[in-house]
Write an enzyme that holds these catalytic residues in place. Structure first.
Site, PDB file in Angstrom:
ATOM      1  CE  LYS A   1      -5.178  -1.136   1.828  1.00  0.00           C
ATOM      2  NZ  LYS A   1      -5.446  -2.187   2.441  1.00  0.00           N
TER       3      LYS A   1
ATOM      4  CE  LYS B   1       1.845   2.381   4.077  1.00  0.00           C
ATOM      5  NZ  LYS B   1       2.218   1.061   3.609  1.00  0.00           N
TER       6      LYS B   1
ATOM      7  CB  THR C   1      -0.722   0.133   1.368  1.00  0.00           C
ATOM      8  OG1 THR C   1      -1.804  -1.169   1.270  1.00  0.00           O
ATOM      9  CG2 THR C   1      -1.645   1.165   1.164  1.00  0.00           C
TER      10      THR C   1
HETATM   11  P1  NAD Z   1       6.322  -5.637   6.971  1.00  0.00           P
HETATM   12  O1  NAD Z   1       6.908  -4.851   7.438  1.00  0.00           O
HETATM   13  O2  NAD Z   1       6.034  -7.119   8.036  1.00  0.00           O
HETATM   14  O3  NAD Z   1       6.964  -6.497   5.606  1.00  0.00           O
HETATM   15  C1  NAD Z   1       7.555  -5.705   4.602  1.00  0.00           C
HETATM   16  C2  NAD Z   1       9.128  -6.433   4.521  1.00  0.00           C
HETATM   17  O4  NAD Z   1       9.717  -5.803   3.281  1.00  0.00           O
HETATM   18  C3  NAD Z   1       9.998  -6.933   5.491  1.00  0.00           C
HETATM   19  O5  NAD Z   1      10.087  -7.927   5.875  1.00  0.00           O
HETATM   20  C4  NAD Z   1      11.242  -6.181   5.394  1.00  0.00           C
HETATM   21  O6  NAD Z   1      12.368  -6.588   5.614  1.00  0.00           O
HETATM   22  C5  NAD Z   1      11.322  -6.197   3.772  1.00  0.00           C
HETATM   23  N1  NAD Z   1      11.793  -5.120   2.790  1.00  0.00           N
HETATM   24  C6  NAD Z   1      12.012  -3.671   3.277  1.00  0.00           C
HETATM   25  N2  NAD Z   1      12.894  -3.212   2.135  1.00  0.00           N
HETATM   26  C7  NAD Z   1      13.337  -4.487   1.597  1.00  0.00           C
HETATM   27  C8  NAD Z   1      14.254  -4.260   0.276  1.00  0.00           C
HETATM   28  N3  NAD Z   1      14.819  -3.077  -0.063  1.00  0.00           N
HETATM   29  N4  NAD Z   1      14.536  -5.394  -0.123  1.00  0.00           N
HETATM   30  C9  NAD Z   1      13.794  -6.714   0.201  1.00  0.00           C
HETATM   31  N5  NAD Z   1      12.919  -6.635   1.356  1.00  0.00           N
HETATM   32  C10 NAD Z   1      12.881  -5.548   2.027  1.00  0.00           C
HETATM   33  O7  NAD Z   1       5.080  -5.057   6.357  1.00  0.00           O
HETATM   34  P2  NAD Z   1       3.620  -5.862   6.096  1.00  0.00           P
HETATM   35  O8  NAD Z   1       2.670  -5.803   7.182  1.00  0.00           O
HETATM   36  O9  NAD Z   1       3.869  -7.306   5.391  1.00  0.00           O
HETATM   37  O10 NAD Z   1       2.820  -4.937   4.980  1.00  0.00           O
HETATM   38  C11 NAD Z   1       3.563  -4.940   3.779  1.00  0.00           C
HETATM   39  C12 NAD Z   1       2.671  -3.922   2.889  1.00  0.00           C
HETATM   40  O11 NAD Z   1       1.266  -4.430   2.753  1.00  0.00           O
HETATM   41  C13 NAD Z   1       2.500  -2.415   3.520  1.00  0.00           C
HETATM   42  O12 NAD Z   1       2.463  -1.501   2.543  1.00  0.00           O
HETATM   43  C14 NAD Z   1       1.276  -2.729   4.210  1.00  0.00           C
HETATM   44  O13 NAD Z   1       0.701  -1.049   4.207  1.00  0.00           O
HETATM   45  C15 NAD Z   1       0.403  -3.568   3.323  1.00  0.00           C
HETATM   46  N6  NAD Z   1      -0.740  -3.999   4.002  1.00  0.00           N
HETATM   47  C16 NAD Z   1      -0.666  -4.504   5.321  1.00  0.00           C
HETATM   48  C17 NAD Z   1      -1.623  -5.152   5.772  1.00  0.00           C
HETATM   49  C18 NAD Z   1      -1.390  -5.791   7.295  1.00  0.00           C
HETATM   50  O14 NAD Z   1      -2.534  -6.317   7.848  1.00  0.00           O
HETATM   51  N7  NAD Z   1      -0.268  -6.356   7.805  1.00  0.00           N
HETATM   52  C19 NAD Z   1      -2.747  -5.352   5.305  1.00  0.00           C
HETATM   53  C20 NAD Z   1      -2.941  -4.772   3.891  1.00  0.00           C
HETATM   54  C21 NAD Z   1      -1.940  -4.143   3.377  1.00  0.00           C
END
Ligand code: NAD
Length: 295
Positions: free
Chosen positions: A169, A244, A94
């Site tokens: 979204k 966010k 997102t």
């Molecule tokens: P998270 O922080 O758990 O996962 C993100 C991952 O990206 C981490 O493991 C991090 O190490 C990795 N990362 C960061 N920079 C990187 C790079 N340069 N190369 C490789 N890996 C890298 O976050 P999440 O909860 O999985 O959310 C991910 C996205 O989904 C966000 O944009 C969030 O807003 C969206 N989202 C989350 C939810 C939820 O309930 N968690 C629901 C809908 C949408």
């Protein structure tokens, strides 16, 4: 079945990548955090040492990263340099609409197909493979991406041009935040009026005040068994993530001149809730904060 590179194996990315393996795809994964990479191996992903390695010789690359800056850094770096021309690149994070459109431009310049495909449904939906996906990008890219996205979600909607998925979204989540705040205020007022929560629920769930926030995600405990209110407001959907998304909606409202006074108020209330140490609480937990604010 496709060869897929999956970058970003966090709370959402890890189960999504695992479901792509279950759907029969050959998936290699990368994350900068070693323990997340190991989690991927346990779910049947091949481990890679870099974004470049994960992006090489695949039909499709999926990114699931925290924010727009990460997506631009990864797409604008080794991802697009290492992928072969014609690869489909899908961002499921997102992010702000401007970064999403920029990512599409970078992909087009590198002769790739691209989609923005943010998801709804949280970590529970990611594990179960029941996410809803809102997709932006041209039809050729959507037609190629849909069978892959069906491995992680059950509802896949083509919303329009590049960035349209992110637009859907943030509109959805702004509407959800406003509806949840309304539901919280209604239940708090009912308490003060001596009206039982169950009676209010029974009326509202079959009346014009009905919403998903009430019937599926009721913010008071003891009524809808699966709502986070019955689990001490453990997420679910964390308040920090809701904040966010509300900030992204306000950014979009400012840049387009859209009037969103309730969206602005919701962003302020969630900012106060998060600043008080509740970023990790479910967003429906704001009901306790609103109750306290009035005392
Ligand atoms: P998270 O922080 O758990 O996962 C993100 C991952 O990206 C981490 O493991 C991090 O190490 C990795 N990362 C960061 N920079 C990187 C790079 N340069 N190369 C490789 N890996 C890298 O976050 P999440 O909860 O999985 O959310 C991910 C996205 O989904 C966000 O944009 C969030 O807003 C969206 N989202 C989350 C939810 C939820 O309930 N968690 C629901 C809908 C949408």
């Amino acid at each position: 079945m496709a060869k897929i590179g999956f970058i970003g194996l966090g709370n959402m990315g890890l189960p999504m990548a695992g479901n792509l393996v279950k759907a029969g795809h050959e998936v290699k994964g990368f994350d900068i955090v070693p323990v997340n990479l190991e989690g991927g191996v346990k779910r049947g992903l091949a481990k890679t040492a870099s974004v470049g390695e994960a992006s090489k010789d695949v039909d499709c690359i999926v990114t699931m990263l925290p924010a727009g800056s990460h997506v631009i850094e990864v797409w604008g770096g080794d991802l697009l340099k290492s992928a072969r021309a014609g690869t489909l690149v899908i961002d499921c994070s997102t992010i702000d609409i401007e970064s999403a459109r920029r990512a599409h431009e970078l992909a087009a310049a590198a002769k790739m197909l691209s989609l923005d495909a943010p998801v709804s449904g949280g970590t529970v939906g990611a594990e179960a493979g029941t996410l809803a996906l809102m997709v932006g990008g041209d039809k050729a890219a959507f037609d190629r991406g849909k069978p892959i996205l069906e491995g992680v979600g059950k509802r896949i909607v083509h919303c329009g041009d590049p960035g349209a998925g992110q637009a859907a979204k943030i509109c959805n989540n702004m509407m959800l935040a406003v509806a949840m705040l309304g539901a919280c205020e209604g239940f708090n007022l009912a308490d003060k009026l001596g009206l039982s929560r169950q009676a209010l629920f029974d009326v509202v769930s079959a009346s014009s005040g009905q919403s998903w926030a009430v019937t599926t995600y009721c913010p008071v405990p003891g009524i809808v068994p699966t709502s986070p209110a019955n689990n001490d407001y453990k997420p679910g959907f964390a308040a920090g993530l809701m904040l966010k998304d509300l900030k992204l909606a306000q950014e979009a409202a400012r840049s387009t001149g859209a009037a969103t006074p309730l969206g602005a108020e919701a962003a302020q209330l969630f900012q106060l809730f998060v600043s008080a140490g509740n970023a990790g609480q479910d967003f429906s937990g704001i009901i306790k904060y609103l109750r306290g604010a009035a005392n």
